[in-house]
Structures are given as structure tokens and as C-alpha cells.
Design an enzyme around this catalytic site. Structure first.
Site, PDB file in Angstrom:
ATOM      1  N   HIS A  28       6.542   5.830   1.972  1.00 49.08           N
ATOM      2  CA  HIS A  28       6.073   4.623   1.285  1.00 49.08           C
ATOM      3  C   HIS A  28       6.990   4.227   0.128  1.00 49.08           C
ATOM      4  CE1 HIS A  28       2.987   1.774  -0.199  1.00 49.08           C
ATOM      5  NE2 HIS A  28       3.430   2.123  -1.391  1.00 49.08           N
ATOM      6  N   GLU A  29       7.225   5.169  -0.768  1.00 44.71           N
ATOM      7  CA  GLU A  29       8.073   4.856  -1.918  1.00 44.71           C
ATOM      8  C   GLU A  29       9.524   4.646  -1.481  1.00 44.71           C
ATOM      9  OE1 GLU A  29       6.844   4.107  -4.722  1.00 44.71           O
ATOM     10  OE2 GLU A  29       4.812   4.758  -4.197  1.00 44.71           O
ATOM     11  N   HIS A  32      10.033   0.973  -0.971  1.00 44.98           N
ATOM     12  CA  HIS A  32      10.325   0.260  -2.224  1.00 44.98           C
ATOM     13  C   HIS A  32      11.761   0.551  -2.682  1.00 44.98           C
ATOM     14  CE1 HIS A  32       6.189  -0.870  -2.521  1.00 44.98           C
ATOM     15  NE2 HIS A  32       5.741   0.344  -2.814  1.00 44.98           N
TER      16      HIS A  32
END
Length: 381
Positions: A28-29, A32
Site C-alpha cells: 500500500h505505502e 504512494h
């Protein structure tokens, strides 16, 4: 508990849960992070976990990669963010224009939106790749959507379904395999369903109200779901598929799971289902350990399912979540000017309070589901 599988040990459950969280946090990160890197955003830190730093190192770009004390999440901190929730630091506004060019806060709105959305979207992509890989390795299972038997006192019999009927659609959604029927009915909360089927070459439609029943899984856990009272016909067919077909099935299944999550949340909000049916961190950890105890494949498939959940939840428009950031960006786009710092601060505080309150309720439910409160009551009696 006779006939049920034994519960996995606490250490095994914790280890598998932390492993799953670690993988999905990095995924997930990482979305980003990669999107930020693509648009040239300066990054201070990539962290797994919250709280005090336990270990870490700086790479050649000056990014601090670190492992923190509490292994229940993570974050990417862009330069100019005041905290891990990406609230902008007011002091960056005073920086010269040349020093602000590579800060997230001063990137074009569309770039910021892509960077924020990249986290949840990569969760969906990760699940698609897992499912596609499983289908390529083991094939794609399916069973013809033909009824082999009908319970005499069930809702399907009352509506007129008979053995040999081939179900073609439920609520205007096409059905190509029996698994589609099971998925639609399991999520039903007792609402009428329009079931289209074929009998002797003729198309017919009936309205069926599923029964709501309670069943126990292999570990003794109780679940409430809908039931039509029909049995499948024929042997399950396993289709050997190549990369393109496997990817298509992965996309289709991920989309179906996403819709199911959305439908379940809507039912809870509308009062059709109890909030008790939602699991918090303790329940999730328990299920993770159970699935891991069934083997590596079960653990990987559950990780795909949880990755979809993580992506979906992060798109909910609550400040503090990625969806909340996207909502504020949408307001900014409509107003054609940034939202005031005070309004953003209020929004983030409200979002934080909402998330903490929900987590408290879910944790309370989790403790009840694993029998903590009944044990406490027995100790006090």
C-alpha cells in the site's frame, strides 16, 4: 467443539498476522512512494509501524527507511507533511518557490490525487495478481449453475424452483457458474431476489426471499447468511488458463469481492445487518491464523481478500484515510482554491475521532466474539 479444527496457537496467529500486515503495508505505502517518486516529490521517510523507531537506515536519496514499535500499519512521509497523516506543515508556505517545487503540497492537484489514490489502487492490483497467479498454477474452478435438488421446506421450493432448472441471472446480474449464485445469496440479508432461470428451454423469473441462517466454519466460528435451499448439480470443472485468461478472472473476482464489501457495509449502515458482523483487528488476526493453519495457499488467498478490503476501506471518504484526502481534493477542484488550514485541521480531527470510535466498537465486538466478556462474567460471578 467436537468436529471442528483446533484453533492455531497465539504465537502462530500473531506471527502470520504481522507477516500479512507487513506485506500489505509495504504494498500500500509502496503505491504512494512509487507515485511520489514518479512525480518528483521529495520524501522524508518510509515507515513500517507506528511509534518509536526500532531500526532504520537512510538511502542515497535521503529517505529514512525504518521499522517502528507498533507493527499495525505504516506510512510514507513526504517532505513538508506535518505528520504521518500528511497534514501540511504551515511553515512550508514561507519557503522560496525554488525550494517548494518538489514538495507534495505544491504539486498540481491532479498529481496529488494520483499519489494518494495509488495506495488503494495498488492493493487491488496486488489482489488481482495473486488470484491470477493461483488460477495459472491450479486452474479456474467452476460448477454449472444447475439445480440438482431443492429443499422441500426452503424458499426456492416455495417459489417453484425444481431440480434441473438452470439459473441464468440474479437481480439482473448474469450467472455463469454456481459459485456466482452462492456469492449473491450468502450476502443477502433477507431481501427479495429476482431469480431468472431456464426450464425445458423456456426462460422464467421468480422472486425468492432467502432464509437467514447461522452456520459454523471449520474452526467453529458462527456466520449469518442467506440460503435459498438448493444444491448444485454436476462435478466442479477446473479450467486450465493462460496469463491473459487468468488475469481476466483475477480482475472479475476482485471486482466481485469489492462489490460484496460495499453491499455488506451498505446493509450495516441501513440496519439490515448488525455491526457485530464486522471484525476488528483481533478478529482479523484470528482469521489470519486460521487461514494460515490451513496451508500457504489459503494464507495467500486470504491475503488477496484482505488487500481488497484494505484498498476499499482506504477509499472511504473519511479524513485521515486516502478517500478523505481525495474528497478534500475534489472540494478544492470545485472551489478552484485550496481549503483553509483550519477547515483541514477540523476535518482531520473529525476523521481521527470517527476512526478511533469505530475501532473501539470493533475491538469490543472482537473481544465478545472470542469469549473474553463471557470469561470475565464467569470470573466475577
Amino acid at each position: 467443539m467436537e468436529g471442528f479444527l483446533p484453533q492455531p496457537g497465539l504465537l502462530f496467529t500473531l506471527a502470520t498476522y504481522i507477516l500479512m500486515v507487513a506485506v500489505l503495508v509495504v504494498v500500500h505505502e509502496g503505491g504512494h512512494y512509487l507515485a511520489g517518486r514518479f512525480f518528483g516529490v521529495r520524501i522524508d521517510a518510509f515507515a513500517f509501524g507506528f511509534g518509536r523507531e526500532l531500526a532504520g537506515f537512510n538511502d542515497r536519496r535521503g529517505v529514512r527507511w525504518k521499522l517502528n514499535l507498533i507493527p499495525l500499519g505504516g506510512y510514507v512521509k513526504f517532505t513538508g507533511d506535518m505528520n504521518a497523516a500528511s497534514q501540511p506543515d504551515p511553515e512550508v508556505a514561507a519557503l522560496p518557490a525554488a525550494e517548494r517545487a518538489d514538495l507534495f503540497l505544491f504539486k498540481p492537484l491532479w498529481q496529488r490525487a494520483i499519489i494518494v489514490a495509488a495506495g488503494p489502487l495498488i492493493n487491488f492490483a496486488f489482489a488481482i495478481l495473486i488470484l491470477a497467479g493461483v488460477y495459472m498454477a491450479l486452474g479456474h474452478p467452476s460448477t454449472p449453475p444447475v439445480v440438482s435438488a431443492v429443499m422441500a421446506d426452503g424458499p426456492a421450493a416455495a417459489a417453484g424452483l425444481k431440480a434441473g432448472d438452470r439459473i441464468t441471472a440474479i437481480d439482473d446480474t448474469d450467472v455463469s457458474r454456481f459459485e456466482d449464485i452462492s456469492g449473491a445469496v450468502m450476502l443477502n440479508a433477507g431481501a427479495p431476489m429476482e431469480v431468472a432461470f431456464e426450464r425445458a428451454g423456456l426462460a422464467r423469473t421468480v422472486t425468492i426471499v432467502p432464509d437467514i441462517v447461522e452456520t459454523r466454519d471449520r474452526f467453529g466460528g458462527v456466520a449469518r447468511h442467506g440460503r435459498l435451499g438448493i444444491a448444485r448439480s454436476g462435478e466442479q470443472v477446473v479450467e486450465q488458463v493462460g496469463p491473459v485468461r487468468a488475469l481476466a478472472y483475477g480482475v472479475s473476482d476482485t471486482w466481485g469481492i469489492t462489490l460484496s464489501i460495499g453491499r455488506t457495509l451498505r446493509q450495516i449502515v441501513m440496519g439490515e445487518r448488525s455491526l457485530d458482523e464486522l471484525g476488528g483487528p483481533i478478529k482479523t488476526g484470528q482469521v489470519t491464523g486460521q487461514q494460515a493453519s490451513l496451508g500457504v495457499l489459503s494464507f495467500i488467498v486470504f491475503m488477496a481478500f484482505f488487500s481488497i478490503n484494505l484498498g476499499f476501506i482506504n477509499l472511504i471518504p473519511i479524513p485521515m484515510l486516502d478517500g478523505g484526502h481525495l474528497l478534500l481534493y475534489a472540494v478544492e477542484a470545485i472551489r478552484r482554491q485550496p481549503i483553509g488550514a483550519k477547515v483541514q485541521e477540523w476535518a482531520y480531527m473529525s476523521g481521527f475521532a470517527a476512526i478511533i470510535s469505530l475501532m473501539a466498537v470493533l475491538t469490543w465486538n472482537d473481544l465478545s466474539s472470542v469469549g473474553i466478556w463471557s470469561q470475565v462474567a464467569s470470573w466475577l460471578s
